[in-house]
Design a protein around this motif. Structure first.
Motif, PDB file in Angstrom:
ATOM      1  N   ASP A   1     -44.034  81.719  55.260  1.00  0.00           N
ATOM      2  CA  ASP A   1     -45.467  81.742  55.524  1.00  0.00           C
ATOM      3  C   ASP A   1     -45.934  80.450  56.181  1.00  0.00           C
ATOM      4  O   ASP A   1     -47.064  80.362  56.613  1.00  0.00           O
ATOM      5  CB  ASP A   1     -46.246  81.951  54.222  1.00  0.00           C
ATOM      6  N   ASP A   2     -45.076  79.454  56.222  1.00  0.00           N
ATOM      7  CA  ASP A   2     -45.458  78.159  56.773  1.00  0.00           C
ATOM      8  C   ASP A   2     -45.104  78.111  58.258  1.00  0.00           C
ATOM      9  O   ASP A   2     -43.936  78.183  58.622  1.00  0.00           O
ATOM     10  CB  ASP A   2     -44.736  77.033  56.029  1.00  0.00           C
ATOM     11  N   PRO A   3     -46.104  77.977  59.124  1.00  0.00           N
ATOM     12  CA  PRO A   3     -45.840  77.988  60.569  1.00  0.00           C
ATOM     13  C   PRO A   3     -44.951  76.835  61.029  1.00  0.00           C
ATOM     14  O   PRO A   3     -44.339  76.912  62.089  1.00  0.00           O
ATOM     15  CB  PRO A   3     -47.224  77.899  61.199  1.00  0.00           C
ATOM     16  N   ARG A   4     -44.822  75.769  60.230  1.00  0.00           N
ATOM     17  CA  ARG A   4     -43.954  74.652  60.633  1.00  0.00           C
ATOM     18  C   ARG A   4     -42.474  75.050  60.617  1.00  0.00           C
ATOM     19  O   ARG A   4     -41.650  74.393  61.225  1.00  0.00           O
ATOM     20  CB  ARG A   4     -44.175  73.447  59.724  1.00  0.00           C
TER      21      ARG A   4
ATOM     22  N   ASP B   1     -40.141  66.382  57.320  1.00  0.00           N
ATOM     23  CA  ASP B   1     -41.212  65.382  57.288  1.00  0.00           C
ATOM     24  C   ASP B   1     -40.718  64.006  56.851  1.00  0.00           C
ATOM     25  O   ASP B   1     -41.479  63.047  56.871  1.00  0.00           O
ATOM     26  CB  ASP B   1     -42.330  65.837  56.343  1.00  0.00           C
ATOM     27  N   GLY B   2     -39.457  63.907  56.456  1.00  0.00           N
ATOM     28  CA  GLY B   2     -38.907  62.659  55.942  1.00  0.00           C
ATOM     29  C   GLY B   2     -38.657  61.624  57.033  1.00  0.00           C
ATOM     30  O   GLY B   2     -38.894  61.865  58.219  1.00  0.00           O
ATOM     31  N   PRO B   3     -38.137  60.479  56.621  1.00  0.00           N
ATOM     32  CA  PRO B   3     -37.977  59.355  57.551  1.00  0.00           C
ATOM     33  C   PRO B   3     -36.752  59.434  58.463  1.00  0.00           C
ATOM     34  O   PRO B   3     -36.614  58.616  59.373  1.00  0.00           O
ATOM     35  CB  PRO B   3     -37.841  58.155  56.608  1.00  0.00           C
ATOM     36  N   TYR B   4     -35.876  60.415  58.246  1.00  0.00           N
ATOM     37  CA  TYR B   4     -34.633  60.469  59.013  1.00  0.00           C
ATOM     38  C   TYR B   4     -34.648  61.623  60.009  1.00  0.00           C
ATOM     39  O   TYR B   4     -35.345  62.616  59.820  1.00  0.00           O
ATOM     40  CB  TYR B   4     -33.433  60.631  58.075  1.00  0.00           C
TER      41      TYR B   4
ATOM     42  N   GLY C   1     -30.766  75.410  55.960  1.00  0.00           N
ATOM     43  CA  GLY C   1     -29.943  74.216  55.881  1.00  0.00           C
ATOM     44  C   GLY C   1     -30.475  73.157  56.812  1.00  0.00           C
ATOM     45  O   GLY C   1     -31.317  73.419  57.671  1.00  0.00           O
ATOM     46  N   ALA C   2     -29.966  71.940  56.638  1.00  0.00           N
ATOM     47  CA  ALA C   2     -30.361  70.845  57.521  1.00  0.00           C
ATOM     48  C   ALA C   2     -29.286  69.774  57.531  1.00  0.00           C
ATOM     49  O   ALA C   2     -28.783  69.377  56.475  1.00  0.00           O
ATOM     50  CB  ALA C   2     -31.686  70.236  57.082  1.00  0.00           C
ATOM     51  N   PHE C   3     -28.933  69.342  58.725  1.00  0.00           N
ATOM     52  CA  PHE C   3     -28.116  68.153  58.897  1.00  0.00           C
ATOM     53  C   PHE C   3     -29.082  66.982  58.994  1.00  0.00           C
ATOM     54  O   PHE C   3     -30.135  67.088  59.634  1.00  0.00           O
ATOM     55  CB  PHE C   3     -27.288  68.241  60.178  1.00  0.00           C
ATOM     56  N   ILE C   4     -28.733  65.872  58.361  1.00  0.00           N
ATOM     57  CA  ILE C   4     -29.589  64.694  58.378  1.00  0.00           C
ATOM     58  C   ILE C   4     -28.763  63.521  58.889  1.00  0.00           C
ATOM     59  O   ILE C   4     -27.657  63.270  58.412  1.00  0.00           O
ATOM     60  CB  ILE C   4     -30.164  64.385  56.982  1.00  0.00           C
ATOM     61  N   LEU C   5     -29.313  62.812  59.843  1.00  0.00           N
ATOM     62  CA  LEU C   5     -28.641  61.678  60.457  1.00  0.00           C
ATOM     63  C   LEU C   5     -29.156  60.382  59.850  1.00  0.00           C
ATOM     64  O   LEU C   5     -30.367  60.216  59.663  1.00  0.00           O
ATOM     65  CB  LEU C   5     -28.912  61.709  61.961  1.00  0.00           C
ATOM     66  N   ASN C   6     -28.260  59.485  59.513  1.00  0.00           N
ATOM     67  CA  ASN C   6     -28.564  58.116  59.077  1.00  0.00           C
ATOM     68  C   ASN C   6     -29.192  57.993  57.697  1.00  0.00           C
ATOM     69  O   ASN C   6     -29.681  56.925  57.351  1.00  0.00           O
ATOM     70  CB  ASN C   6     -29.457  57.398  60.107  1.00  0.00           C
ATOM     71  N   ASP C   7     -29.193  59.024  56.883  1.00  0.00           N
ATOM     72  CA  ASP C   7     -29.700  58.857  55.517  1.00  0.00           C
ATOM     73  C   ASP C   7     -28.628  58.258  54.606  1.00  0.00           C
ATOM     74  O   ASP C   7     -28.929  57.701  53.566  1.00  0.00           O
ATOM     75  CB  ASP C   7     -30.234  60.169  54.946  1.00  0.00           C
ATOM     76  N   THR C   8     -27.378  58.387  55.009  1.00  0.00           N
ATOM     77  CA  THR C   8     -26.247  57.731  54.345  1.00  0.00           C
ATOM     78  C   THR C   8     -25.358  57.198  55.455  1.00  0.00           C
ATOM     79  O   THR C   8     -25.651  57.407  56.636  1.00  0.00           O
ATOM     80  CB  THR C   8     -25.437  58.725  53.475  1.00  0.00           C
TER      81      THR C   8
END
Length: 182
Positions: free
Chosen positions: A60-63, A109-112, A83-90
């Motif tokens: 329901d979230d358009p984002r 919405d996070g910093p990475y 799922g999500a791949f995250i770069l530079n969090d570790t």
């Protein structure tokens, strides 16, 4: 984290160029978990030309609507997993799978830098089956490099990894057609 000597978790599992038929032709599997109890991964180079907005009962979230849906594998093909791949969090990056829409939004919405994806299906093997398929030459492995996931388009990923692991095959003709599934 690898928990036993022959753990294959967090490797790219790439279909061998000699096994160029069937549903895994030119596939790249991100092997999420490998243990004596079995292995699970998702195909990360088979976008389906659809996004979550085309699956009305899901979000329901358009984002989240523009997140691309991938053919994750032949097991549980009617189940959509985020799922999500995250770069530079570790030091090596991270991957989250089977997460809620709220968790995915917090990652986005996070910093990475994040690469959100949705998967229909996954790939599963029992412990011996996967090793037998690798020994038979149906798959080759390649170390995961998060920058590759972020920088290389899905349709080029298989060839990129093939040439990285086997430079002598750089003259091999590109696969016919596109790896996108319909």
């Amino acid at each position: 984290m690898r928990t036993f000597e022959s753990d294959l978790s967090w490797l790219f599992l790439c279909a061998s160029p000699t096994s160029n038929t069937g549903e895994f032709n030119n596939s790249v599997v991100f092997l999420i978990e490998d243990s004596p109890d079995g292995s699970v991964g998702v195909i990360i180079n088979r976008p389906l030309d659809k996004d979550i907005a085309e699956i009305p009962e899901f979000s329901d979230d358009p984002r989240l609507n523009n997140i691309e849906v991938y053919a994750g594998g032949p097991v549980a093909m009617n189940e959509l997993k985020l799922g999500a791949f995250i770069l530079n969090d570790t030091s090596v990056g991270s991957f989250h799978y089977g997460i809620s829409p709220q968790k995915l939004l917090s990652i986005i919405d996070g910093p990475y830098e994040a690469k959100p994806m949705a998967f229909l299906g996954c790939v599963c093997w029992d412990y011996k089956q996967l090793r037998d398929e690798i020994d038979a030459g149906l798959w080759f492995t390649s170390n995961v490099d998060m920058e590759t996931i972020f920088d290389v388009p899905p349709e080029d990923l298989w060839r990129e990894l093939l040439v990285r692991e086997f430079p002598s095959l750089s003259d091999l003709p590109s696969p016919e057609g596109n790896v996108k599934s319909n």
